[in-house]
Design a protein around this motif. Sequence first.
Motif, PDB file in Angstrom:
ATOM      1  N   ASP A 136     -16.613  -0.650  -5.873  1.00  0.00           N
ATOM      2  CA  ASP A 136     -16.555   0.403  -6.891  1.00  0.00           C
ATOM      3  C   ASP A 136     -17.028   1.741  -6.328  1.00  0.00           C
ATOM      4  O   ASP A 136     -16.518   2.797  -6.696  1.00  0.00           O
ATOM      5  CB  ASP A 136     -17.427   0.024  -8.104  1.00  0.00           C
ATOM      6  CG  ASP A 136     -16.847  -1.125  -8.895  1.00  0.00           C
ATOM      7  OD1 ASP A 136     -15.634  -1.386  -8.745  1.00  0.00           O
ATOM      8  OD2 ASP A 136     -17.595  -1.760  -9.656  1.00  0.00           O
ATOM      9  N   GLU A 137     -17.988   1.676  -5.429  1.00  0.00           N
ATOM     10  CA  GLU A 137     -18.530   2.895  -4.842  1.00  0.00           C
ATOM     11  C   GLU A 137     -17.462   3.636  -4.039  1.00  0.00           C
ATOM     12  O   GLU A 137     -17.315   4.859  -4.149  1.00  0.00           O
ATOM     13  CB  GLU A 137     -19.717   2.554  -3.935  1.00  0.00           C
ATOM     14  CG  GLU A 137     -20.428   3.780  -3.373  1.00  0.00           C
ATOM     15  CD  GLU A 137     -21.644   3.402  -2.559  1.00  0.00           C
ATOM     16  OE1 GLU A 137     -22.056   4.239  -1.723  1.00  0.00           O
ATOM     17  OE2 GLU A 137     -22.184   2.282  -2.746  1.00  0.00           O
ATOM     18  N   ARG A 138     -16.696   2.894  -3.224  1.00  0.00           N
ATOM     19  CA  ARG A 138     -15.641   3.519  -2.436  1.00  0.00           C
ATOM     20  C   ARG A 138     -14.511   4.028  -3.342  1.00  0.00           C
ATOM     21  O   ARG A 138     -13.945   5.093  -3.095  1.00  0.00           O
ATOM     22  CB  ARG A 138     -15.102   2.541  -1.394  1.00  0.00           C
ATOM     23  CG  ARG A 138     -16.019   2.357  -0.188  1.00  0.00           C
ATOM     24  CD  ARG A 138     -15.289   1.701   0.959  1.00  0.00           C
ATOM     25  NE  ARG A 138     -14.937   0.325   0.673  1.00  0.00           N
ATOM     26  CZ  ARG A 138     -15.702  -0.729   0.958  1.00  0.00           C
ATOM     27  NH1 ARG A 138     -16.883  -0.548   1.546  1.00  0.00           N
ATOM     28  NH2 ARG A 138     -15.314  -1.949   0.669  1.00  0.00           N
ATOM     29  N   THR A 139     -14.193   3.265  -4.374  1.00  0.00           N
ATOM     30  CA  THR A 139     -13.153   3.685  -5.318  1.00  0.00           C
ATOM     31  C   THR A 139     -13.552   4.974  -6.023  1.00  0.00           C
ATOM     32  O   THR A 139     -12.762   5.919  -6.122  1.00  0.00           O
ATOM     33  CB  THR A 139     -12.891   2.590  -6.365  1.00  0.00           C
ATOM     34  OG1 THR A 139     -12.468   1.389  -5.713  1.00  0.00           O
ATOM     35  CG2 THR A 139     -11.813   3.032  -7.351  1.00  0.00           C
TER      36      THR A 139
ATOM     37  N   LEU B 249      -8.420   3.907  -3.000  1.00  0.00           N
ATOM     38  CA  LEU B 249      -8.163   4.154  -4.425  1.00  0.00           C
ATOM     39  C   LEU B 249      -7.730   2.891  -5.173  1.00  0.00           C
ATOM     40  O   LEU B 249      -8.216   2.618  -6.272  1.00  0.00           O
ATOM     41  CB  LEU B 249      -7.077   5.224  -4.579  1.00  0.00           C
ATOM     42  CG  LEU B 249      -7.505   6.688  -4.624  1.00  0.00           C
ATOM     43  CD1 LEU B 249      -6.284   7.599  -4.587  1.00  0.00           C
ATOM     44  CD2 LEU B 249      -8.342   6.985  -5.854  1.00  0.00           C
ATOM     45  N   TYR B 250      -6.804   2.152  -4.584  1.00  0.00           N
ATOM     46  CA  TYR B 250      -6.136   1.089  -5.336  1.00  0.00           C
ATOM     47  C   TYR B 250      -6.392  -0.329  -4.826  1.00  0.00           C
ATOM     48  O   TYR B 250      -6.047  -1.294  -5.512  1.00  0.00           O
ATOM     49  CB  TYR B 250      -4.623   1.339  -5.345  1.00  0.00           C
ATOM     50  CG  TYR B 250      -4.262   2.729  -5.804  1.00  0.00           C
ATOM     51  CD1 TYR B 250      -4.494   3.138  -7.122  1.00  0.00           C
ATOM     52  CD2 TYR B 250      -3.699   3.650  -4.921  1.00  0.00           C
ATOM     53  CE1 TYR B 250      -4.171   4.418  -7.543  1.00  0.00           C
ATOM     54  CE2 TYR B 250      -3.369   4.942  -5.342  1.00  0.00           C
ATOM     55  CZ  TYR B 250      -3.614   5.316  -6.654  1.00  0.00           C
ATOM     56  OH  TYR B 250      -3.294   6.577  -7.064  1.00  0.00           O
ATOM     57  N   PHE B 251      -7.010  -0.465  -3.650  1.00  0.00           N
ATOM     58  CA  PHE B 251      -7.170  -1.805  -3.096  1.00  0.00           C
ATOM     59  C   PHE B 251      -8.602  -2.107  -2.674  1.00  0.00           C
ATOM     60  O   PHE B 251      -8.865  -3.164  -2.104  1.00  0.00           O
ATOM     61  CB  PHE B 251      -6.237  -1.995  -1.887  1.00  0.00           C
ATOM     62  CG  PHE B 251      -4.781  -1.944  -2.235  1.00  0.00           C
ATOM     63  CD1 PHE B 251      -4.101  -3.086  -2.628  1.00  0.00           C
ATOM     64  CD2 PHE B 251      -4.093  -0.737  -2.186  1.00  0.00           C
ATOM     65  CE1 PHE B 251      -2.757  -3.031  -2.964  1.00  0.00           C
ATOM     66  CE2 PHE B 251      -2.756  -0.678  -2.516  1.00  0.00           C
ATOM     67  CZ  PHE B 251      -2.084  -1.819  -2.914  1.00  0.00           C
ATOM     68  N   SER B 252      -9.514  -1.200  -2.923  1.00  0.00           N
ATOM     69  CA  SER B 252     -10.889  -1.406  -2.471  1.00  0.00           C
ATOM     70  C   SER B 252     -11.591  -2.440  -3.349  1.00  0.00           C
ATOM     71  O   SER B 252     -11.385  -2.506  -4.561  1.00  0.00           O
ATOM     72  CB  SER B 252     -11.665  -0.086  -2.517  1.00  0.00           C
ATOM     73  OG  SER B 252     -13.015  -0.307  -2.166  1.00  0.00           O
ATOM     74  N   ASP B 253     -12.439  -3.253  -2.719  1.00  0.00           N
ATOM     75  CA  ASP B 253     -13.244  -4.215  -3.471  1.00  0.00           C
ATOM     76  C   ASP B 253     -14.641  -3.650  -3.757  1.00  0.00           C
ATOM     77  O   ASP B 253     -15.532  -4.362  -4.213  1.00  0.00           O
ATOM     78  CB  ASP B 253     -13.363  -5.537  -2.704  1.00  0.00           C
ATOM     79  CG  ASP B 253     -13.924  -5.342  -1.293  1.00  0.00           C
ATOM     80  OD1 ASP B 253     -14.241  -4.184  -0.934  1.00  0.00           O
ATOM     81  OD2 ASP B 253     -14.036  -6.345  -0.559  1.00  0.00           O
TER      82      ASP B 253
ATOM     83  N   ILE C  80       0.838  -1.203   0.000  1.00  0.00           N
ATOM     84  CA  ILE C  80       0.000   0.000   0.000  1.00  0.00           C
ATOM     85  C   ILE C  80       0.873   1.254   0.000  1.00  0.00           C
ATOM     86  O   ILE C  80       0.650   2.183  -0.781  1.00  0.00           O
ATOM     87  CB  ILE C  80      -0.929   0.010   1.235  1.00  0.00           C
ATOM     88  CG1 ILE C  80      -1.973  -1.109   1.121  1.00  0.00           C
ATOM     89  CG2 ILE C  80      -1.635   1.366   1.369  1.00  0.00           C
ATOM     90  CD1 ILE C  80      -2.869  -1.238   2.326  1.00  0.00           C
ATOM     91  N   LEU C  81       1.893   1.277   0.856  1.00  0.00           N
ATOM     92  CA  LEU C  81       2.767   2.445   0.949  1.00  0.00           C
ATOM     93  C   LEU C  81       3.504   2.704  -0.364  1.00  0.00           C
ATOM     94  O   LEU C  81       3.811   3.858  -0.694  1.00  0.00           O
ATOM     95  CB  LEU C  81       3.774   2.251   2.087  1.00  0.00           C
ATOM     96  CG  LEU C  81       3.186   2.235   3.504  1.00  0.00           C
ATOM     97  CD1 LEU C  81       4.254   1.893   4.525  1.00  0.00           C
ATOM     98  CD2 LEU C  81       2.549   3.579   3.835  1.00  0.00           C
ATOM     99  N   ALA C  82       3.786   1.636  -1.117  1.00  0.00           N
ATOM    100  CA  ALA C  82       4.475   1.790  -2.400  1.00  0.00           C
ATOM    101  C   ALA C  82       3.636   2.589  -3.394  1.00  0.00           C
ATOM    102  O   ALA C  82       4.174   3.193  -4.331  1.00  0.00           O
ATOM    103  CB  ALA C  82       4.814   0.413  -2.992  1.00  0.00           C
TER     104      ALA C  82
ATOM    105  N   ILE D  98      -5.244   5.765  -0.127  1.00  0.00           N
ATOM    106  CA  ILE D  98      -4.588   4.831  -1.046  1.00  0.00           C
ATOM    107  C   ILE D  98      -5.299   3.484  -1.023  1.00  0.00           C
ATOM    108  O   ILE D  98      -5.489   2.842  -2.065  1.00  0.00           O
ATOM    109  CB  ILE D  98      -3.096   4.678  -0.678  1.00  0.00           C
ATOM    110  CG1 ILE D  98      -2.353   5.977  -0.948  1.00  0.00           C
ATOM    111  CG2 ILE D  98      -2.462   3.534  -1.462  1.00  0.00           C
ATOM    112  CD1 ILE D  98      -0.927   6.001  -0.442  1.00  0.00           C
ATOM    113  N   LEU D  99      -5.693   3.071   0.153  1.00  0.00           N
ATOM    114  CA  LEU D  99      -6.413   1.808   0.294  1.00  0.00           C
ATOM    115  C   LEU D  99      -7.725   1.848  -0.500  1.00  0.00           C
ATOM    116  O   LEU D  99      -8.056   0.911  -1.223  1.00  0.00           O
ATOM    117  CB  LEU D  99      -6.697   1.539   1.774  1.00  0.00           C
ATOM    118  CG  LEU D  99      -7.191   0.143   2.159  1.00  0.00           C
ATOM    119  CD1 LEU D  99      -6.137  -0.911   1.826  1.00  0.00           C
ATOM    120  CD2 LEU D  99      -7.535   0.091   3.639  1.00  0.00           C
TER     121      LEU D  99
END
Length: 260
Positions: free
Chosen positions: A138-141, A132-136, A19-21, A129-130
């Motif tokens: 679509d609404e949160r993304t 944006l890039y790791f959420s399962d 995640i930090l990357a 970041i979580l």
Amino acid sequence: MEDVNRLQELEQDLFLWNILAYETVLIRNLETSLNIIFRSFNEAFVIEGPIIEEELEMITYDMQQDLYEKFSLTENLEEIFSSFEYALNEKNKKIYFETDNILIIFAEYLKVLNSELKFDEKDPLFDLILYLYFSDSDERTNESIQILSNFCQELYGYIIYRDFINIMRFINSDFVVSSNDNHIPIRIAMLNSLNLINELNNTVPNKENIYRIVHAIVGGNEDNVKKYCLSLIGQNSTSQKQITKKHLDFAQRYINEKKL
């Protein structure tokens, strides 16, 4: 059992580092978004002809009030954005800023944000970041993408609000002039459009006399007139005093309108 726990700890550490990357990806998105907004909105502030700085200062207050409302700025946002520092590049018209500076500001922005998404006070960027890039979800993304977009727009609005005159000078460097400049580059561009500069260059043996003749017509500082003329008669002037395509286009358009 100990091995299982150790494995779980390693997996958790790996996930956290993964995640930090993505912080570098977030920074690139911030840079890209701000520059897209910067180029798009700046078109609204382009002027088509010369304006004196004092006149620009007179309209600044009304324009700032309008910007404050259009970009939904608040005293809270002003306080958060006030430490933002940036540089503008005249060649590529891009905005540059320090990574650490904007990340600190973005984190403060997330802490006070009114959103359905939850952000930890200690590290809100981690949560973004979580999402944006790791959420399962679509609404949160989509919500996190909208937050990123809103942040860039509101920060841009604050930049224009705070530094309106400087931004106007930057966008319209060819046409914003001081009161004692007397529109010298525009006047010289008009003489050029009337073919006088070229005629003088072909017929006056002593090139120094070209600058003196032009200076006698347009007035102003003789040294500045010389520098402007140098940019027209085939010699490369390294001075910032340049007759640009915008000057020439404006002069030709003005002359054509008068002919009509």
